[in-house]
Design an enzyme around this catalytic site. Sequence first.
Site, PDB file in Angstrom:
ATOM      1  N   ASP A 169       0.881  -1.173   0.000  1.00 12.05           N
ATOM      2  CA  ASP A 169       0.000   0.000   0.000  1.00 12.05           C
ATOM      3  C   ASP A 169       0.919   1.225   0.000  1.00 12.05           C
ATOM      4  OD1 ASP A 169      -2.366   1.608   0.352  1.00 12.05           O
ATOM      5  OD2 ASP A 169      -1.929   1.763   2.482  1.00 12.05           O
ATOM      6  N   SER A 170       0.298   2.405  -0.060  1.00 11.24           N
ATOM      7  CA  SER A 170       1.079   3.634   0.030  1.00 11.24           C
ATOM      8  C   SER A 170       1.607   3.861   1.445  1.00 11.24           C
ATOM      9  CB  SER A 170       0.203   4.821  -0.362  1.00 11.24           C
ATOM     10  OG  SER A 170      -0.889   4.908   0.546  1.00 11.24           O
TER      11      SER A 170
ATOM     12  N   HIS B 181      -7.102   2.427   4.314  1.00  9.00           N
ATOM     13  CA  HIS B 181      -6.842   3.124   5.578  1.00  9.00           C
ATOM     14  C   HIS B 181      -8.108   3.190   6.444  1.00  9.00           C
ATOM     15  CE1 HIS B 181      -3.172   4.598   3.627  1.00  9.00           C
ATOM     16  NE2 HIS B 181      -2.793   5.150   4.767  1.00  9.00           N
TER      17      HIS B 181
ATOM     18  N   GLU C 131      -2.849   8.336   8.381  1.00  7.38           N
ATOM     19  CA  GLU C 131      -1.417   8.039   8.284  1.00  7.38           C
ATOM     20  C   GLU C 131      -0.634   8.796   9.367  1.00  7.38           C
ATOM     21  OE1 GLU C 131      -0.469   5.836   5.852  1.00  7.38           O
ATOM     22  OE2 GLU C 131       1.653   5.919   6.323  1.00  7.38           O
TER      23      GLU C 131
ATOM     24  N   CYS D  75     -11.007   2.526   0.714  1.00  8.93           N
ATOM     25  CA  CYS D  75      -9.622   2.911   0.956  1.00  8.93           C
ATOM     26  C   CYS D  75      -9.192   2.053   2.129  1.00  8.93           C
ATOM     27  CB  CYS D  75      -9.512   4.388   1.303  1.00  8.93           C
ATOM     28  SG  CYS D  75      -7.854   4.866   1.852  1.00  8.93           S
TER      29      CYS D  75
ATOM     30  N   CYS E  81      -4.395  -1.600  -1.737  1.00 13.00           N
ATOM     31  CA  CYS E  81      -4.630  -0.163  -1.896  1.00 13.00           C
ATOM     32  C   CYS E  81      -5.661   0.001  -2.999  1.00 13.00           C
ATOM     33  CB  CYS E  81      -3.316   0.507  -2.295  1.00 13.00           C
ATOM     34  SG  CYS E  81      -3.496   2.220  -2.774  1.00 13.00           S
ATOM     35  N   ASN E  82      -6.720   0.715  -2.708  1.00 12.07           N
ATOM     36  CA  ASN E  82      -7.755   0.918  -3.727  1.00 12.07           C
ATOM     37  C   ASN E  82      -7.269   1.810  -4.862  1.00 12.07           C
ATOM     38  OD1 ASN E  82     -10.808   0.036  -2.852  1.00 12.07           O
ATOM     39  ND2 ASN E  82      -9.448   0.275  -1.099  1.00 12.07           N
TER      40      ASN E  82
HETATM   41  N1  DGL Z   1      -4.844   3.085   1.259  1.00 10.70           N
HETATM   42  C1  DGL Z   1      -4.927   3.602  -0.042  1.00 10.70           C
HETATM   43  C2  DGL Z   1      -6.204   3.293  -0.764  1.00 10.70           C
HETATM   44  O1  DGL Z   1      -6.798   2.276  -0.457  1.00 10.70           O
HETATM   45  C3  DGL Z   1      -4.256   4.865  -0.410  1.00 10.70           C
HETATM   46  C4  DGL Z   1      -4.442   6.109   0.354  1.00 10.70           C
HETATM   47  C5  DGL Z   1      -3.540   7.142  -0.235  1.00 10.70           C
HETATM   48  O2  DGL Z   1      -2.324   6.919  -0.257  1.00 10.70           O
HETATM   49  O3  DGL Z   1      -4.051   8.167  -0.736  1.00 10.70           O
HETATM   50  O4  DGL Z   1      -6.615   3.970  -1.656  1.00 10.70           O
END
Ligand code: DGL
Length: 278
Positions: A18-19, A196, A162, A194, A81-82
């Site tokens: 993921d990011s 997160h 984050e 997402c 990560c979406n």
């Molecule tokens: N967790 C990520 C997602 O599912 C990315 C969030 C991000 O880095 O903007 O999209």
Amino acid sequence: MSSGKFHPKASHPIGVFDSGIGGLTVAKAINELLPNENIIYFGDTAHMPYGEKSPHAIKSYSEKIAGFLIEQPCKLVVIACNSASATAFKQVQNSLPDKNFVINVIDPVVEHLVSDGNYSKIGLIGTKRTVSSAVYKKKFEKANPDIRLKSLATPLLAPMIEEGFFNNKISRTVVHSYLSNPHLSDIESIILACTHYPLIINEISSFYKGKVTIINSAEIVSQAVKQFLETHDLLNKGKKAPKHQFYVSDYTSSFEETAKIFFGGKIKLKENNLWNEK
Ligand code: DGL
């Protein structure tokens, strides 16, 4: 990469990326469902947030990380990560020695909701990149045109989480402000699009008070991982205690804190900026 080099074994770890910390919600769900599996996690903290990046940038980051995970070698890559799943899934598939050995976080959720058939008015919150890609919308339209999807970009949420802002007053206020948007009124369920967002599930639940079903993709994706490993006879049946490894492209203390919440105090975070390699 040549397919001749790819020989996945049951004892190999599952690669998850993921990011940032969001994909840990998926890694944790995999760990709960499949406690015998080793996991290698990569958080691309140097490039976070992906939701604000161009599709071109996300594709190039994702391809690099997936390549790193396969080299370890991982037996499967999970794009946790979406934003990356929405923009880079095909790119990652095509870059790997076998395009079947990568799972995204979108298809399992769409398939789950379509086969469940319980909801026709579904809401979705996610990053700008995920929402503007309209990937969920297109997939639902194809699978069941009766499903009406209302999507809302909630760009403050991933950076807020984050930074460690969850389960507090600030996160509650921000979440309530987004969810009050009239665009999301009249929904029966809401997809946390997402990875997160499971970290703010308390704030989301306190807003809906049980009136809207919250769809936590982490659990659904972990089921898809289990099914994949079963189908390919790759479930780890070894007797050794599993070992998890955590990499970030840039060290952040909030990543370490959250990883510890999820995986206990013993984790050792390794910094590995794949882009600085000579
Ligand atoms: N967790 C990520 C997602 O599912 C990315 C969030 C991000 O880095 O903007 O999209």
